[in-house]
Design a protein around this motif. Structure first.
Motif, mmCIF file in Angstrom:
data_model
loop_
_atom_site.group_PDB
_atom_site.id
_atom_site.type_symbol
_atom_site.label_atom_id
_atom_site.label_comp_id
_atom_site.label_asym_id
_atom_site.label_seq_id
_atom_site.Cartn_x
_atom_site.Cartn_y
_atom_site.Cartn_z
ATOM 1 N N LYS A 1 0.816 -1.214 0.000
ATOM 2 C CA LYS A 1 0.000 0.000 0.000
ATOM 3 C C LYS A 1 0.851 1.265 0.000
ATOM 4 C CE LYS A 1 -3.800 -2.240 2.352
ATOM 5 N NZ LYS A 1 -4.548 -2.375 3.590
ATOM 6 N N LEU A 2 2.156 1.152 0.273
ATOM 7 C CA LEU A 2 3.025 2.315 0.393
ATOM 8 C C LEU A 2 3.684 2.728 -0.917
ATOM 9 C CD1 LEU A 2 4.735 1.530 3.810
ATOM 10 C CD2 LEU A 2 2.803 3.040 3.358
ATOM 11 N N VAL A 3 3.312 2.128 -2.021
ATOM 12 C CA VAL A 3 3.887 2.477 -3.319
ATOM 13 C C VAL A 3 3.434 3.888 -3.689
ATOM 14 C CG1 VAL A 3 3.932 1.878 -5.760
ATOM 15 C CG2 VAL A 3 3.926 0.078 -4.042
ATOM 16 N N GLN B 1 -3.341 -2.541 -6.423
ATOM 17 C CA GLN B 1 -2.879 -3.061 -5.134
ATOM 18 C C GLN B 1 -3.110 -4.563 -5.052
ATOM 19 O OE1 GLN B 1 -4.479 -1.030 -1.734
ATOM 20 N NE2 GLN B 1 -3.756 0.963 -2.434
ATOM 21 N N ASP B 2 -4.285 -5.013 -5.495
ATOM 22 C CA ASP B 2 -4.594 -6.448 -5.480
ATOM 23 C C ASP B 2 -3.626 -7.215 -6.370
ATOM 24 O OD1 ASP B 2 -6.684 -5.945 -3.748
ATOM 25 O OD2 ASP B 2 -8.244 -6.105 -5.300
ATOM 26 N N PHE B 3 -3.331 -6.669 -7.557
ATOM 27 C CA PHE B 3 -2.389 -7.316 -8.468
ATOM 28 C C PHE B 3 -0.994 -7.382 -7.842
ATOM 29 C CE2 PHE B 3 0.833 -7.032 -11.816
ATOM 30 C CZ PHE B 3 0.562 -8.200 -12.505
ATOM 31 N N LEU B 4 -0.547 -6.268 -7.251
ATOM 32 C CA LEU B 4 0.766 -6.230 -6.605
ATOM 33 C C LEU B 4 0.825 -7.233 -5.461
ATOM 34 C CD1 LEU B 4 3.559 -4.932 -6.215
ATOM 35 C CD2 LEU B 4 2.447 -3.184 -4.807
ATOM 36 N N HIS B 5 -0.198 -7.264 -4.639
ATOM 37 C CA HIS B 5 -0.234 -8.181 -3.505
ATOM 38 C C HIS B 5 -0.184 -9.636 -3.975
ATOM 39 C CE1 HIS B 5 -2.045 -10.434 -0.153
ATOM 40 N NE2 HIS B 5 -1.311 -9.611 0.565
ATOM 41 N N LYS B 6 -0.964 -9.944 -5.012
ATOM 42 C CA LYS B 6 -0.992 -11.300 -5.551
ATOM 43 C C LYS B 6 0.377 -11.686 -6.113
ATOM 44 C CE LYS B 6 -3.126 -14.005 -9.224
ATOM 45 N NZ LYS B 6 -4.010 -13.965 -10.383
ATOM 46 N N THR B 7 0.990 -10.784 -6.874
ATOM 47 C CA THR B 7 2.296 -11.053 -7.483
ATOM 48 C C THR B 7 3.370 -11.268 -6.422
ATOM 49 O OG1 THR B 7 1.711 -9.783 -9.447
ATOM 50 C CG2 THR B 7 4.063 -10.118 -9.039
ATOM 51 N N VAL B 8 3.424 -10.372 -5.433
ATOM 52 C CA VAL B 8 4.431 -10.504 -4.375
ATOM 53 C C VAL B 8 4.175 -11.768 -3.557
ATOM 54 C CG1 VAL B 8 5.322 -9.449 -2.264
ATOM 55 C CG2 VAL B 8 4.978 -8.046 -4.293
#
Length: 158
Positions: free
Chosen positions: A6-8, A17-24
């Motif tokens: 969320k800090l990006v 955010q959902d895509f980033l969270h899923k990828t990480v």
């Protein structure tokens, strides 16, 4: 990891955010089991420690993520390279070099992007946890407890 995603800056949309969270999350799970990457010219197993605070590169050692000081990217005709530089301990008779680079070579651009993105998120998390631990003692929210919480959220409700 949730909070770090969320800090990006600039702020991401909910979908991003959902895509980033899923990828990480996918990368963390893969690294947790160990993956093979070309590191310093050799195919080496790279493993994320159980507490998510360090990368272990077989044949090279353990690299605490809170000591990751820079990431340098380079693209050549045959590969997409990344150099991760870790701060070492200088002086004091320690054999550790002041700066320890790890040279990663990726055949695919998207593999490099996912790996580097995950390294950056985990570095920020490790630095926050390290800072919290030095200020207040051991944290109540270790990466292991976050992993367990995420696993509980992924389980289907009965």
């Amino acid at each position: 990891v949730d909070q770090q995603c969320k800090l990006v800056v600039p702020a991401l949309s909910k979908e991003e955010q959902d895509f980033l969270h899923k990828t990480v999350g996918q990368q963390c799970r893969a690294l947790g089991g160990g993956v093979y990457h070309t590191v310093d010219g050799e195919n080496r197993r790279v493993h994320l420690g159980n507490d998510w605070s360090a990368l272990e590169v077989y044949g090279r050692g353990e690299f605490p993520l809170h000591k990751l000081s820079s990431i340098q990217l380079e693209t050549v005709w045959t590969s997409f390279d990344a150099t991760l530089v870790f701060e070492g301990e200088s002086g004091g008779g320690n054999d550790e070099a002041p700066h320890q680079p790890l040279h990663f070579r990726f055949a695919q651009f998207d593999v490099r992007v996912r790996f580097i993105l995950t390294a950056k998120v985990l570095r920020n998390l490790a630095k926050r946890l390290q800072h919290r631990a030095t200020r207040k003692g051991p944290s109540q929210h270790s990466p292991s407890s976050m992993q367990r919480g995420a696993a509980r959220r992924r389980q289907p409700q009965q």
